[in-house]
Scaffold this motif. Structure first.
Motif, short mmCIF file in Angstrom:
data_model
loop_
_atom_site.label_atom_id
_atom_site.label_comp_id
_atom_site.label_asym_id
_atom_site.label_seq_id
_atom_site.Cartn_x
_atom_site.Cartn_y
_atom_site.Cartn_z
N SER A 145 48.59 36.17 41.17
CA SER A 145 49.12 37.19 40.26
C SER A 145 48.01 38.14 39.87
O SER A 145 46.82 37.85 40.06
N GLY A 146 48.43 39.26 39.29
CA GLY A 146 47.44 40.24 38.86
C GLY A 146 46.54 39.70 37.77
O GLY A 146 45.33 39.93 37.77
N GLU A 147 47.14 38.97 36.81
CA GLU A 147 46.36 38.41 35.71
C GLU A 147 45.30 37.43 36.23
O GLU A 147 44.14 37.47 35.82
N LYS A 148 45.72 36.55 37.16
CA LYS A 148 44.78 35.59 37.74
C LYS A 148 43.71 36.32 38.56
O LYS A 148 42.54 35.92 38.57
N MET B 169 53.74 43.18 43.20
CA MET B 169 53.73 41.85 42.59
C MET B 169 54.48 41.92 41.27
O MET B 169 54.47 42.96 40.60
N PRO B 170 55.15 40.84 40.90
CA PRO B 170 55.83 40.82 39.60
C PRO B 170 54.81 40.86 38.46
O PRO B 170 53.67 40.43 38.61
N GLY B 171 55.24 41.38 37.33
CA GLY B 171 54.32 41.49 36.20
C GLY B 171 53.37 42.64 36.44
O GLY B 171 53.76 43.80 36.57
N MET B 172 52.12 42.34 36.55
CA MET B 172 51.08 43.37 36.80
C MET B 172 51.01 43.65 38.29
O MET B 172 50.68 42.77 39.09
N ASP B 173 51.34 44.90 38.70
CA ASP B 173 51.29 45.20 40.13
C ASP B 173 49.86 45.54 40.57
O ASP B 173 48.93 45.59 39.75
N GLY B 174 49.70 45.78 41.86
CA GLY B 174 48.37 46.01 42.41
C GLY B 174 47.67 47.22 41.83
O GLY B 174 46.45 47.19 41.61
N TYR B 175 48.44 48.29 41.58
CA TYR B 175 47.83 49.49 41.02
C TYR B 175 47.28 49.23 39.62
O TYR B 175 46.20 49.72 39.25
N GLN B 176 48.00 48.45 38.83
CA GLN B 176 47.53 48.12 37.47
C GLN B 176 46.28 47.24 37.52
O GLN B 176 45.36 47.42 36.73
N VAL B 177 46.28 46.29 38.46
CA VAL B 177 45.10 45.45 38.63
C VAL B 177 43.89 46.31 39.02
O VAL B 177 42.80 46.18 38.48
N PHE B 178 44.15 47.20 39.98
CA PHE B 178 43.08 48.07 40.46
C PHE B 178 42.52 48.92 39.32
O PHE B 178 41.30 49.09 39.19
N GLU B 179 43.39 49.45 38.47
CA GLU B 179 42.96 50.29 37.35
C GLU B 179 42.04 49.51 36.41
O GLU B 179 41.02 50.04 35.95
N GLN B 180 42.37 48.25 36.14
CA GLN B 180 41.53 47.45 35.25
C GLN B 180 40.22 47.06 35.91
O GLN B 180 39.18 46.97 35.25
N LEU B 181 40.26 46.82 37.21
CA LEU B 181 39.01 46.53 37.92
C LEU B 181 38.05 47.71 37.84
O LEU B 181 36.84 47.53 37.63
N ARG B 182 38.58 48.90 38.02
CA ARG B 182 37.74 50.09 37.97
C ARG B 182 37.24 50.39 36.56
O ARG B 182 36.17 50.97 36.37
N ALA B 183 37.99 50.01 35.55
CA ALA B 183 37.61 50.29 34.18
C ALA B 183 36.49 49.38 33.68
O ALA B 183 35.84 49.67 32.68
N ASP B 184 36.27 48.26 34.37
CA ASP B 184 35.27 47.28 33.94
C ASP B 184 33.98 47.49 34.75
O ASP B 184 34.00 47.43 35.98
#
Length: 368
Positions: free
Chosen positions: A38-41, A61-76
């Motif tokens: 999952s995106g959270e994991k 992916m259900p819940g947090m999709d790949g684009y949302q995961v990618f956005e948080q990865l880039r923000a950190d």
């Protein structure tokens, strides 16, 4: 296949176990593989050190999709630079362009073709290694440039001090005179910097160069005969004419050094100014050129006050040191005649600081 980075860590993110199995079996012979369902994991696993070298990220992916995961990865900051390849069943050009536009390094469609996946991962890891190598090289170059600049500045300062000491050896002044006048000059310049009329001229770089150049103000005294330079009593009018030539001699010596330089050396220009004109007076009665007011460069006007104050409070073979307060009164009385009024105002407003400088670098035989 022989991968470029056999110990590279690949994080695979997909909500379907069968997809994780396919990619894991494909990559494990070459890389250390981590998985997240999952995106959270995925965000949690991405922060486990050592960080992944590459992330294969499912888009849908259900819940947090790949684009949302990618956005948080880039923000950190800790995961910002990890390259991400989107892996998705959406095979439209629009979806691929969107993935690349948001910052992914590549875009792979399902079902995956093993040789293509391996080739693209290999390429991205090579690019990552190249970026890191360049970053390390740039960091090393910056460090080396800084080190060499500091070394050059140190050599420059030592050379200036050595030249200044040549004049001191033959004069009654000491090395503490250099330290005191340097500190006076810096203090006056920093004070004037707050005045809007001087802010543009007295930049931090200019003040640093001016302070560094200050010890060369009397370099021309090396050309004055010992009988005059070391005379324990007052000079005759004829001797005084010769003594005053030290300003021109110092300026000429620095001018010759400038001509020998392959390109302009800024601190030498300032040193030449203060050597030639630090005995000029605001009312035009100084020497060697009788300049009036601000026709004398600000560098020399600052040096003029610093040099006179130190001469007043310092012992000489022909005089005792003058008390600080008495020297202060003489400087104040010279406001608008001997000295630039603005420079005097800074001196008076910070007189306690000047006294502390004088005490810090006091000559061992001074009793003022």
């Amino acid at each position: 296949m022989s991968a470029q980075a056999p110990h590279a860590i690949i994080l695979i993110v997909d909500d379907l176990p069968e997809n994780l199995t396919v990619l894991s079996e494909l990559l494990q012979p070459y890389y250390d593989v981590r998985v997240a369902t999952s995106g959270e994991k995925a965000l949690r696993v991405a922060h486990i050190k050592p960080y992944p070298d590459l992330i294969l990220l499912d888009v849908m992916m259900p819940g947090m999709d790949g684009y949302q995961v990618f956005e948080q990865l880039r923000a950190d900051p800790s995961t910002h630079d990890i390259p991400v390849i989107f892996v998705t069943a959406m095979d439209s050009k629009e979806a691929e362009l969107h993935g690349l536009n948001v910052g992914a390094v590549d875009y792979i469609t399902k079902p995956v073709v093993p040789p293509i996946v391996l080739a693209r991962i290999h390429t991205q890891l090579e690019l990552k290694q190249a970026r890191e190598y360049l970053a390390n090289q740039n960091a090393w170059l910056e460090t080396e440039v800084t080190r060499r600049m500091m070394e050059n500045e140190l050599i420059q300062e030592v050379s200036i001090r050595a030249l200044a000491h040549l004049a001191e050896i033959r004069d009654s002044e000491t090395g503490y005179h250099i330290l005191r006048t340097q500190a006076y000059v810096e203090q006056l310049a920093l004070g004037l910097q707050k005045n809007p009329d001087y802010a543009d001229a007295l930049t931090n770089v200019y003040i640093k160069l001016l302070t560094r150049s200050a010890p060369l103000h009397d370099i021309g005294k090396v050309g004055i005969p010992d009988a005059i330079l070391q005379k324990p009593g007052p000079l005759t009018p004829q001797e005084w004419v010769i003594m005053k030539t030290h300003a021109q001699l110092g300026s000429d010596a620095i001018d010759f050094a400038e001509r020998d330089a392959a390109e302009p050396v800024e601190f030498l220009s300032l040193a030449k100014e203060i050597a030639r004109w630090h005995h000029e007076k605001w009312d035009g009665s100084g020497y060697p050129d009788g300049l009036i007011g601000d026709a004398t460069p600000i560098s020399a006007r600052i040096m003029a006050l610093a040099d006179v104050f130190d001469a007043l409070i310092s012992p000489r073979v022909y005089k005792l040191p003058m008390p600080y307060e008495e020297a202060k009164d003489i400087i104040l009385n010279g406001r608008g005649t001997h000295f630039d009024p603005d420079v005097v105002d800074i001196f008076i407003s910070q007189f306690d600081v000047f006294c502390k400088i004088a005490d810090r670098y006091r000559d061992s035989h001074s009793d003022s």
